[in-house]
Design a protein around this motif. Structure first.
Motif, PDB file in Angstrom:
ATOM      1  N   GLU A 229       1.322  -1.266  -0.047  1.00  0.00           N
ATOM      2  CA  GLU A 229      -0.064  -0.321   0.305  1.00  0.00           C
ATOM      3  C   GLU A 229       1.271   1.621  -0.235  1.00  0.00           C
ATOM      4  OE1 GLU A 229      -3.573   0.481  -0.150  1.00  0.00           O
ATOM      5  OE2 GLU A 229      -3.375  -1.917  -0.298  1.00  0.00           O
ATOM      6  N   TYR A 230       2.190   1.001   0.500  1.00  0.00           N
ATOM      7  CA  TYR A 230       3.149   2.532   0.978  1.00  0.00           C
ATOM      8  C   TYR A 230       3.121   2.565  -0.365  1.00  0.00           C
ATOM      9  CZ  TYR A 230       7.722   4.589   1.685  1.00  0.00           C
ATOM     10  OH  TYR A 230       8.160   5.409   1.331  1.00  0.00           O
ATOM     11  N   HIS A 231       3.883   1.444  -0.869  1.00  0.00           N
ATOM     12  CA  HIS A 231       4.301   1.393  -2.311  1.00  0.00           C
ATOM     13  C   HIS A 231       3.495   2.507  -3.052  1.00  0.00           C
ATOM     14  CE1 HIS A 231       9.022   0.842  -1.895  1.00  0.00           C
ATOM     15  NE2 HIS A 231       8.149  -0.346  -1.672  1.00  0.00           N
ATOM     16  N   MET A 232       2.352   1.875  -3.231  1.00  0.00           N
ATOM     17  CA  MET A 232       1.694   2.331  -4.140  1.00  0.00           C
ATOM     18  C   MET A 232       0.877   4.519  -4.145  1.00  0.00           C
ATOM     19  SD  MET A 232      -1.539  -0.448  -5.138  1.00  0.00           S
ATOM     20  CE  MET A 232      -2.399  -0.934  -4.392  1.00  0.00           C
ATOM     21  N   SER A 233       1.519   4.182  -3.067  1.00  0.00           N
ATOM     22  CA  SER A 233       0.957   4.920  -2.940  1.00  0.00           C
ATOM     23  C   SER A 233       2.201   6.749  -3.039  1.00  0.00           C
ATOM     24  CB  SER A 233       0.526   5.535  -1.120  1.00  0.00           C
ATOM     25  OG  SER A 233       1.770   5.411  -0.418  1.00  0.00           O
ATOM     26  N   CYS A 234       3.263   5.596  -2.819  1.00  0.00           N
ATOM     27  CA  CYS A 234       4.441   6.956  -3.441  1.00  0.00           C
ATOM     28  C   CYS A 234       3.937   6.815  -5.452  1.00  0.00           C
ATOM     29  CB  CYS A 234       5.324   6.329  -3.223  1.00  0.00           C
ATOM     30  SG  CYS A 234       5.823   6.304  -1.829  1.00  0.00           S
ATOM     31  N   ALA A 235       3.873   5.928  -5.517  1.00  0.00           N
ATOM     32  CA  ALA A 235       3.551   5.617  -6.777  1.00  0.00           C
ATOM     33  C   ALA A 235       2.852   6.802  -7.403  1.00  0.00           C
ATOM     34  CB  ALA A 235       3.367   4.638  -7.868  1.00  0.00           C
ATOM     35  N   PHE A 236       1.438   6.819  -6.361  1.00  0.00           N
ATOM     36  CA  PHE A 236       0.718   8.006  -7.445  1.00  0.00           C
ATOM     37  C   PHE A 236       0.841   9.203  -7.181  1.00  0.00           C
ATOM     38  CE2 PHE A 236      -3.386  10.466  -5.427  1.00  0.00           C
ATOM     39  CZ  PHE A 236      -4.618  10.031  -6.831  1.00  0.00           C
ATOM     40  N   VAL A 237       1.362   9.632  -5.889  1.00  0.00           N
ATOM     41  CA  VAL A 237       1.863  10.548  -6.273  1.00  0.00           C
ATOM     42  C   VAL A 237       3.067  11.279  -7.162  1.00  0.00           C
ATOM     43  CG1 VAL A 237       3.591  11.823  -4.825  1.00  0.00           C
ATOM     44  CG2 VAL A 237       1.952  10.963  -3.156  1.00  0.00           C
ATOM     45  N   GLY A 312       0.290  18.517  -1.507  1.00  0.00           N
ATOM     46  CA  GLY A 312       0.725  16.774  -0.504  1.00  0.00           C
ATOM     47  C   GLY A 312      -0.209  16.200   0.215  1.00  0.00           C
ATOM     48  N   ARG A 313      -0.439  17.566   1.089  1.00  0.00           N
ATOM     49  CA  ARG A 313      -1.524  16.391   1.904  1.00  0.00           C
ATOM     50  C   ARG A 313      -2.426  16.035   2.647  1.00  0.00           C
ATOM     51  NH1 ARG A 313      -1.202  20.876   5.638  1.00  0.00           N
ATOM     52  NH2 ARG A 313      -0.233  22.023   4.474  1.00  0.00           N
ATOM     53  N   SER A 314      -3.603  17.054   1.206  1.00  0.00           N
ATOM     54  CA  SER A 314      -4.463  16.527   1.079  1.00  0.00           C
ATOM     55  C   SER A 314      -4.357  15.075   0.363  1.00  0.00           C
ATOM     56  CB  SER A 314      -5.327  17.781   0.609  1.00  0.00           C
ATOM     57  OG  SER A 314      -5.160  19.044   1.212  1.00  0.00           O
ATOM     58  N   ILE A 315      -3.834  15.181  -0.978  1.00  0.00           N
ATOM     59  CA  ILE A 315      -3.695  13.484  -1.332  1.00  0.00           C
ATOM     60  C   ILE A 315      -3.317  12.570  -0.522  1.00  0.00           C
ATOM     61  CG2 ILE A 315      -2.530  12.447  -3.040  1.00  0.00           C
ATOM     62  CD1 ILE A 315      -1.340  15.171  -4.165  1.00  0.00           C
ATOM     63  N   HIS A 316      -2.045  13.054   0.754  1.00  0.00           N
ATOM     64  CA  HIS A 316      -1.742  11.758   1.710  1.00  0.00           C
ATOM     65  C   HIS A 316      -3.697  11.493   2.514  1.00  0.00           C
ATOM     66  CE1 HIS A 316       0.496   9.985   5.134  1.00  0.00           C
ATOM     67  NE2 HIS A 316      -0.199  11.167   5.609  1.00  0.00           N
ATOM     68  N   ARG A 317      -3.731  12.302   2.886  1.00  0.00           N
ATOM     69  CA  ARG A 317      -5.333  12.192   3.642  1.00  0.00           C
ATOM     70  C   ARG A 317      -6.081  11.475   2.844  1.00  0.00           C
ATOM     71  NH1 ARG A 317      -4.338  18.497   5.993  1.00  0.00           N
ATOM     72  NH2 ARG A 317      -3.438  17.701   7.689  1.00  0.00           N
ATOM     73  N   PHE A 318      -5.954  11.377   2.006  1.00  0.00           N
ATOM     74  CA  PHE A 318      -7.440  11.439   0.795  1.00  0.00           C
ATOM     75  C   PHE A 318      -6.481   9.498   0.624  1.00  0.00           C
ATOM     76  CE2 PHE A 318      -8.059   9.634  -3.535  1.00  0.00           C
ATOM     77  CZ  PHE A 318      -9.943   9.480  -3.162  1.00  0.00           C
ATOM     78  N   MET A 319      -5.873   9.397   0.566  1.00  0.00           N
ATOM     79  CA  MET A 319      -5.198   8.225   0.039  1.00  0.00           C
ATOM     80  C   MET A 319      -5.107   6.772   1.485  1.00  0.00           C
ATOM     81  SD  MET A 319      -1.952   8.479  -2.398  1.00  0.00           S
ATOM     82  CE  MET A 319      -1.359   9.433  -1.194  1.00  0.00           C
ATOM     83  N   ARG A 320      -4.716   8.085   2.608  1.00  0.00           N
ATOM     84  CA  ARG A 320      -4.706   7.164   3.871  1.00  0.00           C
ATOM     85  C   ARG A 320      -6.101   6.315   4.150  1.00  0.00           C
ATOM     86  NH1 ARG A 320      -2.741  11.050   8.257  1.00  0.00           N
ATOM     87  NH2 ARG A 320      -4.975  11.072   8.974  1.00  0.00           N
TER      88      ARG A 320
END
Length: 399
Positions: A229-237, A312-320
């Motif tokens: 999940e961490y790596h998919m979130s990084c790929a999304f970013v 970036g912080r908004s995207i992080h909260r959305f994906m988490r």
């Protein structure tokens, strides 16, 4: 008054100038090295030794009713809401005989490794098929039990649990992990229905209890899910700003994503790294020690968006995902599994001694090495000899 107005205008101008300067001149920080704990662990497993090969092949042979009426009928029979129809169940099992044979071949493998997923939007058409095949396995278990083939029925349930457990430990995505948990719960529900009515020997009950409680997902399996999940979130970013240009809002997001003030990919990925590292460290703790997911105050207004890396912080909260919710679901599956195993051991004790034990401690050491812990609060599982129940405190942590 004129002097105050001039001062205010000058202050606003300075703030705007500072914002523009930061917007234009700020440089993104250098990318960080991924720590060993978040490195993807993949094994070189030949296709013929990978359970996933056979589980996926089973979907090609699945012949599950497509009508909504038939699905409701099957679910009702499994859950005991409608009368058992032996002829209908036999027809379903016969049409899925080859698919279930492929599942059995997969269960003979010691490992299941899913393909690496690089995107949240990767299609997974096999998941609903696996869910339906798990229903077929439940029908098979029920049919065997009702035909007085109890040993075979328990073995069929054991296969259902092994199926779900291999999927959960298959280094797949969180969705695949949850699908495996759902399959295990189907098997555990069937086991609960069978446990009180079976006439197996004490030794058989002890054997199946040990097998059932041994199907819990290892810490490594859950770690691999979080790492994925961490790596998919990084790929999304990394892809952010490329796929959001279809409307005015999307074009605005894409524009902001190309600026180093509002969007800092390395800083955003660092947020993900920190939160997933914390989750891996806490994953084996009881739910009582896991803090609930609370929204941060600045989520309630738009001012936080004007801060550095606001997008970036908004995207992080959305994906988490909700970590508390993830652990609660995992604890529930663990608790049901342990309750089922203990029910079988209590029945074995009753067969051997002519009565139920006063406490679960009486099962140690002849039937258990130790009383299993309640995954919700870390204390021993609860038992009432008077009420003849084994239970967990559950998510509300109330006995």
């Amino acid at each position: 008054m004129k002097k105050i107005a001039v001062i205010l205008i000058a202050f606003v101008a300075l703030m705007i100038a500072a914002l523009v300067t930061a917007f234009v001149l700020s440089a993104p920080p250098p990318p960080e090295t991924i720590p060993p704990d978040l490195q993807v662990v993949r094994y070189n497993i030949p296709a013929e030794s990978n359970a996933y090969t056979y589980f996926l092949r089973a979907t090609n042979y699945m012949r599950y009713p497509e009508s909504r009426e038939a699905e409701i009928r099957i679910s009702g029979m499994i859950e005991g809401r409608t009368n058992w129809d032996a002829q209908f169940a036999a027809a379903i099992l016969l049409s899925n005989e080859q698919a279930l044979a492929e599942i059995d071949r997969g269960l003979a493998c010691s490992r299941c490794q899913m393909p690496a997923r690089e995107s949240y939007d990767t299609p997974m058409p096999h998941l609903p098929c696996w869910r339906n095949l798990a229903r077929c396995m439940a029908l098979r278990s029920r049919s065997l039990f009702l035909n007085s083939r109890q040993e075979e029925a328990f073995e069929s349930v054991r296969k259902s649990l092994a199926f779900g457990s291999l999927i959960q430990g298959g280094s797949g995505t969180l969705i695949e992990h949850m699908a495996g948990a759902s399959i295990r719960r189907l098997g555990l529900n069937e086991l609960t229905n069978m446990a009180g009515r079976c006439s197996l020997s004490s030794s058989s009950l002890v054997h199946y209890a040990a097998s059932i409680m041994g199907f819990e997902v290892s810490p490594e399996g859950y770690r691999n899910v979080l790492v994925g999940e961490y790596h998919m979130s990084c790929a999304f970013v990394d892809r952010c700003g490329q796929n959001y240009r279809t409307n005015a809002y999307g074009r605005l997001v894409a524009t902001l994503a190309r600026t180093s003030y509002f969007f800092q990919p390395a800083a955003t990925k660092r947020l993900s790294r920190e939160i997933y590292t914390q989750w891996m460290q806490a994953a084996e703790k009881p739910l009582s020690l896991i803090a609930r997911d609370e929204p941060e105050d600045d989520r309630r207004h738009l001012l936080h968006f004007l801060k550095p890396n606001g997008l970036g912080r908004s995207i992080h909260r959305f994906m988490r995902p909700s970590f508390h919710g993830m652990i609660a679901a995992r604890c529930k599956t663990k608790a049901v599994s342990r309750c089922c195993g203990l029910l079988l051991l209590l029945k074995a004790y009753q067969l051997d001694h002519g009565h139920l034990p006063a406490t679960l401690d009486a099962l140690v050491p002849d039937y258990l090495a130790q009383v299993p812990a309640d995954p919700f609060d870390g204390k021993p599982m609860r038992y009432s000899a008077e009420r003849k129940i084994v239970y967990s405190v559950g998510e509300n942590l109330t006995d």
